[in-house]
Design a protein around this motif. Structure first.
Motif, PDB file in Angstrom:
ATOM      1  N   ASN A  95       0.747  -1.143   0.123  1.00 45.87           N
ATOM      2  CA  ASN A  95       0.318   0.020  -0.155  1.00 45.87           C
ATOM      3  C   ASN A  95       0.787   1.317  -0.069  1.00 45.87           C
ATOM      4  N   GLU A 132      -8.455   1.044   7.205  1.00 43.39           N
ATOM      5  CA  GLU A 132      -9.445   0.098   6.627  1.00 43.39           C
ATOM      6  C   GLU A 132      -9.974   0.083   5.211  1.00 43.39           C
ATOM      7  N   LYS A 133     -10.447   1.598   5.150  1.00 48.05           N
ATOM      8  CA  LYS A 133     -11.188   1.723   3.544  1.00 48.05           C
ATOM      9  C   LYS A 133      -9.689   1.780   2.477  1.00 48.05           C
ATOM     10  N   ASN A 134      -8.475   1.756   3.059  1.00 50.09           N
ATOM     11  CA  ASN A 134      -7.387   1.819   2.012  1.00 50.09           C
ATOM     12  C   ASN A 134      -7.074   0.339   2.099  1.00 50.09           C
ATOM     13  N   ASN A 135      -7.539  -0.636   2.707  1.00 47.83           N
ATOM     14  CA  ASN A 135      -7.000  -2.157   2.805  1.00 47.83           C
ATOM     15  C   ASN A 135      -5.589  -2.230   3.210  1.00 47.83           C
ATOM     16  N   ARG A 154      -7.198  -4.743   8.149  1.00 43.72           N
ATOM     17  CA  ARG A 154      -8.365  -5.329   8.356  1.00 43.72           C
ATOM     18  C   ARG A 154      -9.297  -4.733   9.361  1.00 43.72           C
ATOM     19  N   LYS A 155     -10.725  -4.888   9.144  1.00 45.02           N
ATOM     20  CA  LYS A 155     -11.551  -4.248  10.032  1.00 45.02           C
ATOM     21  C   LYS A 155     -11.481  -5.109  11.285  1.00 45.02           C
TER      22      LYS A 155
END
Length: 159
Positions: A100, A149-152, A155-156
């Motif tokens: 990321n 979380e939104k950008n992976n 994890r949630k």
């Protein structure tokens, strides 16, 4: 005679110009950012984590900016001892950057972190070259987690 005068003039100029010292007035030292771990827990309240962070820069603005990034990186990758955020949010920094890179660089180094920074105040300054600043910073941890979380990047919780 004119040729001889011209010759001595050139030799004279070359000799004295080679003896001159170069003088630099107001030389500035460029300072690069580095994570130093000088981050201390102050308080936490309803998901807001307040820390003091120390870093250096060529001026007070850069030092304060570097202190903010230092605090963020410690929250993300090291955890903050004595706080509710003792464990890092991102457990593996190397693989997180590998997978990321754009999102993390944008968050940390392109000022996107300021969306999750609710307070930033200079507590102390130490003049010198470079200048040192102790900055009080408060981050909204739940909002920061949602971004990650939104950008992976993480994890949630519970998945």
């Amino acid at each position: 005679m004119k040729v001889l005068t011209l010759y001595f003039s050139i030799v004279f100029i070359l000799f004295f110009s080679s003896c001159a010292k170069k003088i630099t007035v107001n030389q500035q030292q460029s300072v690069d950012y580095y994570r130093n771990g000088k981050v201390n827990y102050i308080s936490s309240n309803k998901g807001l984590l307040t820390l003091s962070s120390e870093n250096v820069g060529e001026n007070i603005n850069k030092a304060a900016h570097f202190a903010e990034i230092n605090a963020l990186e410690n929250i993300l990758f090291k955890g903050i001892q004595g706080s509710s955020q003792e464990d890092p949010i991102i457990s593996d920094e190397i693989s997180a950057f590998r997978e990321n890179n754009l999102a993390l660089k944008s968050l940390i180094f392109e000022n996107e972190y300021k969306l999750y920074l609710t307070e930033s105040l200079v507590l102390e300054t130490y003049k010198g070259n470079p200048m040192t600043v102790v900055q009080k910073v408060t981050f909204d941890i739940p909002a920061l987690r949602k971004y990650l979380e939104k950008n992976n990047i993480i994890r949630k919780f519970g998945l």
